[in-house]
Design an enzyme around this catalytic site. Sequence first.
Site, PDB file in Angstrom:
ATOM      1  N   LEU A  69       0.794  -1.071   0.508  1.00  0.00           N
ATOM      2  CA  LEU A  69      -0.003  -0.248   0.154  1.00  0.00           C
ATOM      3  C   LEU A  69       1.010   1.571  -0.261  1.00  0.00           C
ATOM      4  CD1 LEU A  69      -2.711  -0.550   3.094  1.00  0.00           C
ATOM      5  CD2 LEU A  69      -2.888  -1.048   0.154  1.00  0.00           C
ATOM      6  N   ASP A  70       0.535   2.311  -0.298  1.00  0.00           N
ATOM      7  CA  ASP A  70       0.642   3.482  -0.243  1.00  0.00           C
ATOM      8  C   ASP A  70       1.215   4.140   1.390  1.00  0.00           C
ATOM      9  OD1 ASP A  70       0.708   3.816  -3.292  1.00  0.00           O
ATOM     10  OD2 ASP A  70      -0.480   5.441  -3.268  1.00  0.00           O
ATOM     11  N   ARG A  71       2.371   4.541   1.340  1.00  0.00           N
ATOM     12  CA  ARG A  71       3.072   5.086   2.708  1.00  0.00           C
ATOM     13  C   ARG A  71       1.766   6.134   3.118  1.00  0.00           C
ATOM     14  NH1 ARG A  71       6.870  10.687   3.241  1.00  0.00           N
ATOM     15  NH2 ARG A  71       4.818  11.472   2.851  1.00  0.00           N
TER      16      ARG A  71
END
Length: 223
Positions: A69-71
């Site tokens: 997942l994105d940060r």
Amino acid sequence: MTRPRRVLPGADYAPPAGPVHLLHVDESLVVVNKPSGLLCVPGKGSALSDCLIGRLRALFPDILLVHRLDRDTSGVMVFARNRRAQRHLGRQFEKRRVEKTYVARITGRPGLPSGRIDLPMIADLTDRPRQKICLVTGRAAQTAWRVLASDQGSSLVRLHPATGRSHQLRLHMRALGHPILGDPLYATGAAAGAPRLMLHAQSLGLRHPDGGAPCEFSRPAPF
């Protein structure tokens, strides 16, 4: 046109403290609720070394990455505890057999209650890490969306990505004309100034690598 503000990786990295929230643990899987602001894997340099998989390895030395997942995206993530489970789960993601549901708060209110976005994407080589829509050389990307609730300035939407391109949901919502609140790359003005990226991986439905039984793991959005 004013570009959205850009946050350089590492310059402002302040990952949240506290233990990892475990949702499920067995001999083959670890499922967690990833907090917003924490990298999944380490970035380049010591400033970006703190990450989710690093924290999990302190608890489960055998942990293996399956997806990301994105940060700044929060929500449900699954990890494998052996190579066989990693391969099994990896094939499910590759063949699009994993049911992924996200929730996002977007700017404004769409004119329709639901829809489907089919816009191919490609990396913007002149402005990394941004992605861009490209009808000529972009890779296929599809997202189904539905409005759950709206107020005067924003709407809560459920998102079902059929593909898993980098920044897909963020870019598709901007292409719809309703960027996700708190998005430092694709939102502008007040929308970009929300306290966090309002994007949450709410549930994952998959087959367990031991026997193939259907499983679903979920966690409500915190916004």
